[in-house]
Design an enzyme around this catalytic site. Structure first.
Site, PDB file in Angstrom:
ATOM      1  CE  LYS A  31      -2.326   7.231  -1.505  1.00 14.67           C
ATOM      2  NZ  LYS A  31      -3.524   7.660  -2.361  1.00 14.67           N
TER       3      LYS A  31
ATOM      4  CE1 TYR B 273      -3.249   3.044   0.979  1.00 14.84           C
ATOM      5  CE2 TYR B 273      -1.953   3.334   2.714  1.00 14.84           C
ATOM      6  CZ  TYR B 273      -2.872   3.649   1.829  1.00 14.84           C
ATOM      7  OH  TYR B 273      -3.314   5.042   2.292  1.00 14.84           O
TER       8      TYR B 273
END
Length: 283
Positions: free
Chosen positions: A129, A125
């Site tokens: 990002k 994650y």
């Protein structure tokens, strides 16, 4: 100002739309069902049709643990999708605010992370990002990357709501003490994001609830403010193992004098509980 908000069906996206309306703007709310940011042609067409004055990209794959086994899907939204929105903004000549995360840091520091701190995500994650941040920068348009952390708001599932549910069901809960960060109320964050879309500043900006705490401290304060009688037992990250590694310390602060400042996280919690109460009563 006509403001396009992608990911407008999410917890933060809904609050950004509300904050834009409260500020007298004309938000164009595009949920995932209305706009798939992984489709570059759809993004370009939607932005061209809307003729916005600015964009806010709240679209994100936010399932941190799920991203570990669905890297391609997370990257399609968080990295490639962010690039598609950024390119559309750049081609249209309007500013973009991209919402990012404290998970771009490895959490090995012990001083608050400023905008210039080296990144080093531990999870898929966080990595996707960070790739999204880089895609926004590569697009070459007028942009702000707004990093925030530990979001909670009344328009989606969050840690506060989980604790309140468990507190009503149990005599005690176990919560980790060795992860420290900045809880951020989306109602406060959304207003700051709209301000960034209006006038900047540009570049990387850290926007998180002031102060810091562990998840354990956060749970204790939730029960205190909500007057819930539930004991909070201390646990370690190792004892509460999750698929995705979390940064043990992800406290953020801004080095920038021109960055908006958010209220203390305890004030954010109080605002959340006050906003939640009438919504619960009318449900």
């Amino acid at each position: 100002m006509r403001l396009v908000v992608t990911g407008a069906g999410g917890m933060l996206g809904q609050d950004v739309v509300r904050a834009a309306r409260a500020a007298g703007h004309d938000p164009v709310a595009l949920s995932r069902a209305q706009l798939d940011v992984t489709d570059p042609n759809a993004v370009a067409s939607a932005v061209d049709d809307a003729r916005p004055d600015a964009l806010v990209n709240c679209a994100a794959w936010t399932d941190v643990d799920g991203a570990e086994s669905h890297r391609a899907e997370a990257a399609a939204v968080n990295a490639a999708g962010a690039g598609h929105v950024a390119m559309a903004a750049a081609d249209t000549g309007v500013p973009l605010v991209y919402v990012s995360t404290d998970y771009v840091f490895d959490g090995r520091g012990r001083e608050p992370y400023g905008e210039s701190a080296p990144t080093g995500p531990l999870s898929v994650y966080g990595a996707t990002k960070l790739d999204g941040e880089r895609a926004v920068e590569r697009a070459g348009g007028d942009h702000t990357i707004a990093r925030s952390s530990w979001l909670f708001g009344t328009s989606g599932p969050n840690f506060v709501e989980t604790m309140l549910r468990l507190g009503a069901e149990r005599d005690s809960v176990s919560v980790v003490t060795d992860q420290v960060g900045c809880p951020t109320f989306t109602g406060h964050l959304a207003g700051a994001v709209v301000m960034l879309a209006e006038a900047g500043p540009r570049g990387v900006v850290h926007l998180a609830g002031a102060g810091s705490c562990s998840w354990h401290d956060f749970a204790v304060e939730i029960f205190r403010q909500a007057a819930v009688n539930c004991r909070v037992d201390a646990a370690t990250t190792a004892e509460m193992a999750r698929p995705a590694p979390r940064p043990p310390y992800s406290v953020m602060a801004s080095e920038r004098a021109d960055a908006p400042r958010l209220p203390d996280w305890r004030q954010g919690l109080a605002a959340y509980l006050a906003e939640r109460a009438p919504a619960r009563a009318s449900a």
